[in-house]
Design a protein around this motif. Structure first.
Motif, PDB file in Angstrom:
ATOM      1  N   UNK A 218       0.792  -1.230   0.000  1.00  0.00           N
ATOM      2  CA  UNK A 218       0.000   0.000   0.000  1.00  0.00           C
ATOM      3  C   UNK A 218       0.823   1.279   0.000  1.00  0.00           C
ATOM      4  N   UNK A 219       2.117   1.173  -0.238  1.00  0.00           N
ATOM      5  CA  UNK A 219       2.968   2.365  -0.221  1.00  0.00           C
ATOM      6  C   UNK A 219       3.343   2.761  -1.638  1.00  0.00           C
ATOM      7  N   UNK A 220       3.304   4.052  -1.884  1.00  0.00           N
ATOM      8  CA  UNK A 220       3.710   4.546  -3.198  1.00  0.00           C
ATOM      9  C   UNK A 220       2.851   4.024  -4.325  1.00  0.00           C
TER      10      UNK A 220
ATOM     11  N   UNK B  65      13.433   6.422   0.810  1.00  0.00           N
ATOM     12  CA  UNK B  65      14.450   5.496   0.301  1.00  0.00           C
ATOM     13  C   UNK B  65      13.830   4.315  -0.425  1.00  0.00           C
ATOM     14  N   UNK B  66      12.767   3.774   0.125  1.00  0.00           N
ATOM     15  CA  UNK B  66      12.127   2.627  -0.495  1.00  0.00           C
ATOM     16  C   UNK B  66      11.486   3.006  -1.823  1.00  0.00           C
ATOM     17  N   UNK B  67      10.869   4.171  -1.849  1.00  0.00           N
ATOM     18  CA  UNK B  67      10.199   4.590  -3.086  1.00  0.00           C
ATOM     19  C   UNK B  67      11.211   4.820  -4.191  1.00  0.00           C
ATOM     20  N   UNK B  68      12.332   5.438  -3.816  1.00  0.00           N
ATOM     21  CA  UNK B  68      13.371   5.663  -4.818  1.00  0.00           C
ATOM     22  C   UNK B  68      13.912   4.334  -5.309  1.00  0.00           C
ATOM     23  N   UNK B  69      14.127   3.422  -4.378  1.00  0.00           N
ATOM     24  CA  UNK B  69      14.639   2.118  -4.770  1.00  0.00           C
ATOM     25  C   UNK B  69      13.603   1.383  -5.617  1.00  0.00           C
ATOM     26  N   UNK B  70      12.326   1.671  -5.366  1.00  0.00           N
ATOM     27  CA  UNK B  70      11.253   0.952  -6.042  1.00  0.00           C
ATOM     28  C   UNK B  70      11.250   1.093  -7.544  1.00  0.00           C
TER      29      UNK B  70
ATOM     30  N   UNK C 204       5.489  11.915  -8.402  1.00  0.00           N
ATOM     31  CA  UNK C 204       4.065  11.662  -8.219  1.00  0.00           C
ATOM     32  C   UNK C 204       3.789  10.761  -7.013  1.00  0.00           C
ATOM     33  N   UNK C 205       4.532   9.666  -6.909  1.00  0.00           N
ATOM     34  CA  UNK C 205       4.241   8.750  -5.809  1.00  0.00           C
ATOM     35  C   UNK C 205       4.733   9.288  -4.472  1.00  0.00           C
ATOM     36  N   UNK C 206       5.682  10.196  -4.500  1.00  0.00           N
ATOM     37  CA  UNK C 206       6.242  10.682  -3.239  1.00  0.00           C
ATOM     38  C   UNK C 206       5.226  11.514  -2.468  1.00  0.00           C
ATOM     39  N   UNK C 207       4.441  12.298  -3.198  1.00  0.00           N
ATOM     40  CA  UNK C 207       3.541  13.238  -2.540  1.00  0.00           C
ATOM     41  C   UNK C 207       2.525  12.497  -1.681  1.00  0.00           C
ATOM     42  N   UNK C 208       2.407  12.937  -0.435  1.00  0.00           N
ATOM     43  CA  UNK C 208       1.446  12.322   0.460  1.00  0.00           C
ATOM     44  C   UNK C 208       2.038  11.209   1.293  1.00  0.00           C
TER      45      UNK C 208
END
Ligand code: SF4
Lengths: 393, 178
Positions: free
Chosen positions: A203-205, A350-355, A339-343
């Motif tokens: 449920x993240x990003x 770190x996880x989102x960037x790695x994603x 886009x995914x970072x906001x909120x």
């Protein structure tokens, strides 16, 4: 209102950034813990490769273009070679095409395992990082036996390939594929059942299908959001015509989906490699090609481990290209980050960037927390990572 | 005036420091525009097959804790001031290992408009590890070479601000926060 605005912080990440192919400087505006805005700045590893291509001949360019990226070097050379062959009107022999696909899939395995390890590291799961990298050495060994080099294999030449496989090698590869498949099953279990890991990914990003389409996401990032985008399937090139792949799609679009999609792609690669080794036909591995490439323009698309890789080549009839334009998949995916970072929480960054897998082998970037009232505060990438891990403890 | 005993004390401390440094050098890794190949091989040296940590070598994040700078890449103009900044932040004595053909001579990127090409033009390099990319074994060998030369009493090289690099003035660029 102005009071509230003052409390917003801007958190720049990067650009001091060892090890990324495309180091970017991100600025996250945070309101407390929540990220409200994000921007990207790229260009720190700009070496001028495209320009340099114009001063070297086609054969030399291949070695140069392989070195655009050390993780997916083979696909760069493949994209270039396919383009040039099209211009010259030469068709590589079927065995060469199959070997190209073989190398590309081996590269995909090594790249996905590498990414998986790094992403696990960002989540604070270092044991998993060590395990995946241990298993990755198996693929590296294959690549080395196959081509003589661990990273820049130089499998391609204009008009074919320069390496061949024999029975002994093919037995070795098959054995290793079995081992890797077993390991991947284990990883799949970890990714989909481990509570702590799911806490960081489920449920993240989340990137919805429409947004992914709109932002032009490519590769596993797009496929995890349900966008059917895979050059190997949509516009089969080289040996993929003969050895088709199944597209792996997930509808959820969150970080977990990105993990699952990449791991499932590994299965697909194992299957394809086995199939190629079974069915590959004996024959020539290269044809002759003239040094001077006829005038013309060509577009060449291939599927890199991270998504669609795009080459534009313009020839002016000499030994050197007139223009080479490269668009790498990571570049397309940067757009989704903002886009995914906001909120989301800063701790998730770190996880989102790695994603999105931006060739993310670095852990050493500077983060500076600035505010109007307070003196600036430095945080390096390691610090941010630790912060994220602590936050979720 | 120093007394003999103080001198003696200093000597012992220095010996001790040197011993500690050689036994556990901490390294920072900096990418100055490399293609990632070398960086991944450096990372691979940390993983179970090669495992440099068994030799006491640790790769860590901050330049302020590092003894050894492991630099890769042909030094792009954009990364230049970062490289110098990282180097200056490291405490003395510091050593530099250049990994990969790029850092040695520019490698394939020789002649590109936005690379300097030779790491030694920017900061003093102690050990060169050739290869594109060098194997992890070669990287470990390079580090061992450095440690050997330290044992024999090698002194760190002097850093001179490079002034023959076009478009680059250190004073201008480094007056930001370090
Ligand atoms: S030496 Fe080769 S592998 Fe290393 S960074 Fe340069 S081009 Fe990449």
């Amino acid at each position: 209102m102005t009071e509230a605005k003052k409390e917003k912080f801007i958190v720049p990440i990067g650009p001091q950034h060892p090890a990324l192919k495309e180091p970017g400087n991100f600025e996250f505006t945070v309101d407390g813990e929540i990220v409200t805005d994000a921007t990207v700045r790229l260009g720190f590893v700009h070496r001028g490769i495209e320009k340099a291509c114009e001063t070297r001949n086609y054969t030399q360019d291949m070695y140069l273009l392989e070195r655009v990226c050390g993780i997916c070097s083979h696909v760069h050379a493949t994209a270039f070679v396919l383009g040039v062959e099209k211009l010259a009107g030469v068709q590589a022999p079927p065995r060469a095409e199959a070997i190209r696909v073989l190398a590309a899939e081996l590269e995909r395995i090594h790249s996905h395992l590498l990414w998986f390890g790094v992403a696990a590291h960002e989540a604070g799961f270092d044991t998993l990082f060590m395990y995946t990298w241990r298993d990755r050495e198996v693929v590296m060994d294959i690549l080395e036996t196959l081509s003589g080099s661990r990273v820049h294999y130089s499998v391609n030449i204009l008009g074919g390939v320069k390496i061949d496989i024999d029975q002994k090698l093919s037995d070795l590869i098959k054995k290793d594929m079995d081992f890797l498949e077993e390991r991947t099953e284990h990883y799949m279990k970890v990714v989909t059942t481990d509570e702590t890991f799911l806490g960081r990914t489920r449920g993240i990003g989340t990137l919805s299908r429409d947004r992914a389409k709109l932002l032009g996401a490519v590769g596993p990032t797009a496929r995890a959001s349900g966008v059917k985008r895979d050059v190997r399937v949509n516009a089969p090139y080289s040996g993929y015509k003969e050895f088709p792949v199944k597209m792996v799609i997930d509808q959820t679009g969150d970080l977990e989906a990105r993990f699952v999609v990449r791991l499932k792609e590994l299965y697909e690669s194992y299957r394809l490699i086995r199939e190629i080794l079974e069915k590959i036909q004996p024959g020539e591995i290269s044809t002759r090609i003239k040094r001077k490439i006829p005038e013309g323009e060509v577009i060449s698309r291939v599927e890199a481990p991270r998504g669609e890789l795009f080459y534009f080549i313009k020839s002016n009839g000499t030994e050197m290209p007139d223009r080479v334009k490269v668009r790498t998949p990571s570049l397309c995916n940067w757009g989704t980050i903002t886009d995914v970072a906001v909120g989301h929480k800063l701790a998730d960054m770190p996880m989102l960037l790695a994603g999105i897998d931006p060739c993310f082998s670095c852990n050493d970037r500077m983060v500076e927390i600035r505010s109007d009232s307070q003196p600036s505060q430095m945080m390096n990438w390691d610090g941010l990572r630790k912060y994220g891990i602590e936050y979720y403890k | 005036m120093r007394t003999d005993s103080e001198n003696y004390y200093n000597q012992i401390v220095n010996k001790l420091k040197n011993w500690a440094r050689i036994n556990s050098p901490w390294a920072i890794h900096f990418n100055s525009g490399s293609c990632n190949g070398c960086d991944i091989e450096i990372l691979a040296t940390l993983t179970p097959r090669y495992d440099v940590e068994r030799l006491g070598i640790k790769l860590q994040g901050s330049p302020r804790h590092a003894d050894v700078l492991i630099a890769t890449g042909p030094v792009t103009l954009q990364a230049l001031d970062r490289l110098i900044r990282v180097y200056e932040q490291m405490p003395d004595p510091k050593y530099v290992i250049a990994v990969g053909s790029c850092a040695l001579s520019g490698g394939v990127f020789d002649g590109c408009y936005s690379v300097i090409g030779d790491l030694n033009k920017v900061i003093p390099v102690d050990v060169y590890i050739p290869g594109c990319p060098p194997r992890p074994e070669a990287i470990i060998f390079g580090v061992v070479q450095l440690l050997d030369s330290l044992k024999k009493g090698k002194k760190p090289a002097k850093f001179v601000v490079p002034n023959d690099i076009p478009d680059f003035k250190l004073e201008e660029k480094s007056n930001g926060n370090n």
